[in-house]
Enzyme design. Sequence first.
Site, PDB file in Angstrom:
ATOM      1  N   HIS A  58       0.781  -1.233   0.000  1.00 33.17           N
ATOM      2  CA  HIS A  58       0.000   0.000   0.000  1.00 33.17           C
ATOM      3  C   HIS A  58       0.818   1.290   0.000  1.00 33.17           C
ATOM      4  CE1 HIS A  58       0.471  -0.019   4.441  1.00 33.17           C
ATOM      5  NE2 HIS A  58       0.182   1.261   4.357  1.00 33.17           N
ATOM      6  N   GLU A 118       3.456   5.298  -3.196  1.00 32.33           N
ATOM      7  CA  GLU A 118       3.583   6.630  -2.597  1.00 32.33           C
ATOM      8  C   GLU A 118       5.004   6.962  -2.167  1.00 32.33           C
ATOM      9  OE1 GLU A 118       0.498   8.424   0.139  1.00 32.33           O
ATOM     10  OE2 GLU A 118       0.010   6.281   0.187  1.00 32.33           O
ATOM     11  N   ASP A 119       5.719   5.982  -1.634  1.00 32.62           N
ATOM     12  CA  ASP A 119       6.977   6.254  -0.946  1.00 32.62           C
ATOM     13  C   ASP A 119       8.232   5.789  -1.671  1.00 32.62           C
ATOM     14  OD1 ASP A 119       5.367   7.264   1.047  1.00 32.62           O
ATOM     15  OD2 ASP A 119       5.486   5.466   2.297  1.00 32.62           O
TER      16      ASP A 119
END
Length: 143
Positions: A86, A90-91
């Site tokens: 998840h 994003e990271d």
Amino acid sequence: MDEIGFKKEEEEIVKRYKDMLRNTYRDLTNDDKSLIRKAFDVAKEAHKDQRRKTGEPYIYHPLAVAKIVADEIGLGATSIACALLHDVVEDTQYTIEDISKLFNPKVAKIIDGLTKISNIDHQNLSLQSENYRKLLLTLSEDV
């Protein structure tokens, strides 16, 4: 970090992974286990140089989320894999397209929905509602 500290961290990561699998609410097929293992390997590699504010390896967080999804909520292999992945888009340098190629479009769609929800504070209320609706519809396919 010295070699002993690194080895202890690796052992703890493996322990948490096995604990998550062992306490899975559902019976997992070999294909399910392969999907989850692949997601774990990708997440672990993607987050390898990241640390939490506490100094712990970042992978502890996705493992904890996956444990909740597997044990407390009782969702299936696709949802467990997505829980592990998840934060990857994003990271890290991974994109939704990378996830789609590595896994499948369904996993990519769920990850995309989760990424949009994490950015919810920056959006208006109707768009937030639409993102939640999309996420719930996507996850309902894995019931």
